[in-house]
Design an enzyme around this catalytic site. Structure first.
Site, PDB file in Angstrom:
ATOM      1  CD  GLU A 121     -37.541 -23.827 -53.660  1.00  0.00           C
ATOM      2  OE1 GLU A 121     -37.245 -23.217 -54.682  1.00  0.00           O
ATOM      3  OE2 GLU A 121     -36.951 -24.434 -52.533  1.00  0.00           O
ATOM      4  NE  ARG A 213     -28.425 -24.946 -39.402  1.00  0.00           N
ATOM      5  CZ  ARG A 213     -28.359 -24.263 -37.983  1.00  0.00           C
ATOM      6  NH1 ARG A 213     -27.370 -24.850 -37.124  1.00  0.00           N
ATOM      7  NH2 ARG A 213     -28.712 -22.322 -38.384  1.00  0.00           N
TER       8      ARG A 213
END
Ligand code: UD1
Ligand code: UDP
Length: 382
Positions: A121, A213
């Site tokens: 990826e 986050r």
């Protein structure tokens, strides 16, 4: 007899495990490869769920997870924990996935140990250093460290070429599409008790996830407030929110959304439940990366609860729209999909720019090619 190529796969979080699982199965099937699995344990319960589903056994586990862990503790724990394992095992190549702190620190540990790095990826970018945080820098730094780059799409490869990463870049498709073909079944029965009791024809079920986050704090509160208002003003809608185990996510979600009769808050579900839930739901609202790839493949409209995305392919195809984190914008965009059938149908066409189910095979072939043991695989899309 020829020595096998030692391929050590290193990962630690739920999405890495889901996307590495089909690849590990493929590596295990290759006669010329010895597959070694090393977990960092950045996640615990959410990781075990995936390993159980795909029947993957680890050879090593650093078990680093602690409550309130920071990106610094994850990075230093992985870096120091990997040193001895790499020194003992001496793999020919180590594979890391995507953009977590496990991936970056794992790749750095391999570099220090003189071990080749393959990045699964590779090449996703927002080019915004702080969004997603710390993932954008994790993946950029991992690209600098990697020797082999497995880019899911042509545009991911182009990002790498722009950065002068030109050697050993393979376009493979995303292994998450390989995973979907193992998990989605028309006659699927849910393991989760709450999901097992749902009649998905009765209401418009909206699958919701949020955990990033950079969304913790005010943005997550804005997202949850939007969801609350959408739930209160659309009686034909039911939200299902499998909440991430991070207490900072759960506290906000339960404070704002708890007690509403059309918002169902549940624990994380296993990946088979998740993929089949996605298959049966009306639409998806999420800040997750993986869901932006899975939902379009299943023909489900997605509203992204972030201000940007590193996955522009499904946006270009029209199935994914960026809603951001502003309460009123999220409400407006969600209400359009809930109430306007034409708008919904336009966004619900199944598209699959992320793979054809053969990404793991291409990656295994590319590794053998790199070590002079096979032909160069054709790129995905060629
Ligand atoms: C991490 C990755 C993020 C990825 C996400 C997938 C980093 C910096 N972040 O973020 O890129 O999108 O995983 O979910 O690499 N917890 C548990 N049990 C679990 C998992 C988590 O209790 O099985 C709790 C712990 O209190 C932990 C907290 O969640 O301290 C945060 O986990 P962490 O891995 O630091 O952050 P994520 O938001 O999960
Ligand atoms: N997922 C899951 N159970 C859940 C929530 C998510 O199996 O309760 C799966 C989801 O289908 C996808 C992956 O986890 O494959 C996404 O993980 P996450 O959202 O934690 O991380 P991201 O993709 O944002 O890095």
């Amino acid at each position: 007899m020829m020595n096998k190529i030692k391929v050590m796969t290193v990962f630690g979080t739920r999405p890495e495990a889901i996307k590495m699982a089909p690849l590990i199965k493929e590596l295990e099937n290759r006669d010329l490869i010895e597959s070694i699995v090393c977990l960092t344990g950045q996640h615990r319960e959410m990781l075990t769920q995936v390993l159980d589903t795909f029947k993957i056994k680890d050879d090593f586990n650093l078990n680093i997870m602690r409550p309130g862990q920071t990106v610094t503790t994850i990075t230093t724990d992985v870096l120091s924990g990997m040193e001895k394992i790499l020194c003992d095992v001496k793999p020919d190549i180590m594979l890391v996935h995507g953009d977590t702190s496990t991936s970056f620190a794992g790749a750095l540990a391999a570099f220090y140990a003189g071990v080749r790095v393959g990045h699964v990826e590779a090449g996703l970018r927002t080019y915004d250093k702080y969004s997603p945080f710390p993932e954008e820098m994790n993946r950029q730094m991992t690209s600098r460290l990697a020797d082999l780059h497995f880019a899911p799409t042509v545009s991911n490869k182009q990002n790498l070429l722009k950065e002068n990463v030109t050697q050993n870049v393979f376009v493979t498709g995303n292994t998450v599409i390989d995973a979907l073909s193992h998990t989605v079944k028309p006659d699927y029965c849910f393991a989760d008790n709450t999901l097992a009791k749902i009649d998905f024809n009765k209401y418009k079920y909206i699958l919701l996830t949020a955990h990033r986050r950079e969304n913790l704090g005010a943005p997550l509160r804005q997202i949850c407030t939007a969801v609350r208002k959408i739930a209160e003003s659309n009686s034909d809608v039911r939200f299902i929110y499998p909440m991430h185990l991070n207490p900072l996510v759960r506290n906000t979600a339960t404070e704002i959304l708890g007690g509403l009769n059309n918002v169902i808050l549940i624990d994380p579900v296993d990946v088979c439940d998740m993929h089949n839930l996605m298959q049966r739901c009306y639409m998806v609202m999420t800040d997750s990366g993986g869901l932006q790839e899975e939902a379009p493949a299943l023909g489900k409209p997605v509203l992204v609860l972030r201000t940007e995305t590193e996955r522009p392919e499904a946006v270009a195809a029209g199935t994914v729209k960026i809603a951001g984190v502003d309460t009123n914008t999220i409400i407006e965009m969600a209400n359009t999909l809930i109430r306007d059938k034409n708008a919904y149908d336009l966004q619900a066409a199944a598209v699959n720019p992320y793979g054809d189910g053969n990404a793991s095979q291409r990656i295994a072939n590319a590794i053998l090619y790199y070590f002079g043991l096979g032909d160069k695989p054709k790129d995905f899309g060629d």
